[in-house]
Write an enzyme that holds these catalytic residues in place. Sequence first.
Site, mmCIF file in Angstrom:
data_model
loop_
_atom_site.group_PDB
_atom_site.id
_atom_site.type_symbol
_atom_site.label_atom_id
_atom_site.label_comp_id
_atom_site.label_asym_id
_atom_site.label_seq_id
_atom_site.Cartn_x
_atom_site.Cartn_y
_atom_site.Cartn_z
ATOM 1 N N LYS A 217 40.003 37.512 34.133
ATOM 2 C CA LYS A 217 39.929 36.608 35.272
ATOM 3 C C LYS A 217 40.524 35.240 34.915
ATOM 4 O O LYS A 217 40.699 34.916 33.728
ATOM 5 C CB LYS A 217 38.457 36.447 35.683
ATOM 6 C CG LYS A 217 37.800 37.741 36.176
ATOM 7 C CD LYS A 217 36.371 37.473 36.649
ATOM 8 C CE LYS A 217 35.723 38.721 37.240
ATOM 9 N NZ LYS A 217 34.388 38.432 37.823
ATOM 10 N N TYR B 104 36.947 43.496 46.202
ATOM 11 C CA TYR B 104 35.551 43.065 46.301
ATOM 12 C C TYR B 104 34.976 43.392 47.684
ATOM 13 O O TYR B 104 34.164 42.635 48.226
ATOM 14 C CB TYR B 104 35.440 41.572 45.994
ATOM 15 C CG TYR B 104 35.583 41.231 44.520
ATOM 16 C CD1 TYR B 104 34.880 41.947 43.540
ATOM 17 C CD2 TYR B 104 36.387 40.178 44.089
ATOM 18 C CE1 TYR B 104 35.006 41.634 42.190
ATOM 19 C CE2 TYR B 104 36.509 39.859 42.729
ATOM 20 C CZ TYR B 104 35.811 40.588 41.792
ATOM 21 O OH TYR B 104 35.920 40.277 40.458
ATOM 22 N N ASN C 243 33.025 34.715 35.085
ATOM 23 C CA ASN C 243 32.473 35.507 33.979
ATOM 24 C C ASN C 243 33.510 36.326 33.215
ATOM 25 O O ASN C 243 33.251 37.424 32.752
ATOM 26 C CB ASN C 243 31.311 36.377 34.486
ATOM 27 C CG ASN C 243 31.718 37.256 35.655
ATOM 28 O OD1 ASN C 243 32.895 37.303 36.008
ATOM 29 N ND2 ASN C 243 30.772 37.967 36.227
ATOM 30 N N HIS D 246 36.584 41.441 34.746
ATOM 31 C CA HIS D 246 36.105 42.519 35.611
ATOM 32 C C HIS D 246 36.258 43.815 34.834
ATOM 33 O O HIS D 246 37.233 43.989 34.104
ATOM 34 C CB HIS D 246 36.951 42.605 36.883
ATOM 35 C CG HIS D 246 36.749 43.900 37.613
ATOM 36 N ND1 HIS D 246 35.692 44.111 38.471
ATOM 37 C CD2 HIS D 246 37.438 45.086 37.560
ATOM 38 C CE1 HIS D 246 35.738 45.357 38.938
ATOM 39 N NE2 HIS D 246 36.795 45.966 38.398
ATOM 40 N N GLU E 176 40.516 51.781 41.432
ATOM 41 C CA GLU E 176 40.946 50.424 41.070
ATOM 42 C C GLU E 176 42.261 50.438 40.293
ATOM 43 O O GLU E 176 43.111 49.561 40.475
ATOM 44 C CB GLU E 176 39.832 49.732 40.264
ATOM 45 C CG GLU E 176 38.593 49.460 41.124
ATOM 46 C CD GLU E 176 37.453 48.805 40.368
ATOM 47 O OE1 GLU E 176 37.521 48.670 39.131
ATOM 48 O OE2 GLU E 176 36.475 48.407 41.043
HETATM 49 P P1 IDP Z 1 30.304 42.982 38.095
HETATM 50 O O1 IDP Z 1 31.545 42.121 37.961
HETATM 51 O O2 IDP Z 1 29.366 42.789 36.933
HETATM 52 O O3 IDP Z 1 30.623 44.429 38.371
HETATM 53 P P2 IDP Z 1 29.659 42.678 40.938
HETATM 54 O O4 IDP Z 1 28.278 42.707 41.513
HETATM 55 O O5 IDP Z 1 30.568 43.827 41.222
HETATM 56 O O6 IDP Z 1 29.480 42.436 39.361
HETATM 57 O O7 IDP Z 1 30.324 41.323 41.428
HETATM 58 C C1 IDP Z 1 31.696 41.095 41.272
HETATM 59 C C2 IDP Z 1 31.919 39.657 40.870
HETATM 60 O O8 IDP Z 1 31.449 38.806 41.906
HETATM 61 C C3 IDP Z 1 31.130 39.218 39.625
HETATM 62 O O9 IDP Z 1 31.769 39.571 38.418
HETATM 63 C C4 IDP Z 1 31.076 37.709 39.831
HETATM 64 O O10 IDP Z 1 32.303 37.093 39.477
HETATM 65 C C5 IDP Z 1 30.891 37.620 41.344
HETATM 66 N N1 IDP Z 1 29.472 37.536 41.709
HETATM 67 C C6 IDP Z 1 28.568 38.547 41.773
HETATM 68 N N2 IDP Z 1 27.346 38.109 42.159
HETATM 69 C C7 IDP Z 1 27.493 36.768 42.332
HETATM 70 C C8 IDP Z 1 26.578 35.737 42.737
HETATM 71 O O11 IDP Z 1 25.388 35.956 43.009
HETATM 72 N N3 IDP Z 1 27.080 34.466 42.813
HETATM 73 C C9 IDP Z 1 28.392 34.189 42.526
HETATM 74 N N4 IDP Z 1 29.270 35.122 42.161
HETATM 75 C C10 IDP Z 1 28.843 36.408 42.046
HETATM 76 MG MG MG Z 2 31.500 45.267 40.059
#
Ligand code: IDP
Ligand code: MG
Length: 153
Positions: free
Chosen positions: A9, A49, A112, A115, A126
Amino acid sequence: MEQTLVILKPSAVIRGLMGEVISRFEKKGLIIAGMKMVQLDDKILAEHYAHLVSRPFFPSLKKSMMVSPVVVMCIRGVDAVAVVRAMTGATNSRKAEPGTIRGDYSMSGQQNIIHASDSVENAEIELARFFDKSEIFDFKPAMLDYLYADDEI
Ligand code: IDP
Ligand code: MG
């Protein structure tokens, strides 16, 4: 062998962490079967997303994914999807275990670092979203004979 999608990212690209993260996958013994830098846009992020479009943080997430190009990678290995997810750590980096990529390099739930596909089925979808077939390469790394026992591959 399985294949999974990893995206480095903007939080990795802009902070100069691409090499560190790629190096972890290489040292683990995963095979980098495809890799390129791309600029994401609204359309592809709404697809990628789709499970989050109605969430309040979606506009901010989308913006954060477009502030710089990202690096998309196809990573191959036995059980690659689960192995890469385990290396990635919990979504909220503050809760991610030390030793995971998010646990070691990030303080954020959104910024974070990477992905990683969450299932074999989603990995296939994907990878097709981000790569042409011709951009994923089938080659034999020199170390393959020492990565797995004969009956593991
Ligand atoms: P993952 O990346 O661990 O699979 P997902 O639930 O698929 O998690 O969410 C995708 C991305 O969306 C996360 O990596 C993060 O960047 C963002 N995200 C998820 N939940 C939150 C939140 O509660 N606040 C802000 N960003 C979030
Ligand atoms: Mg995810």
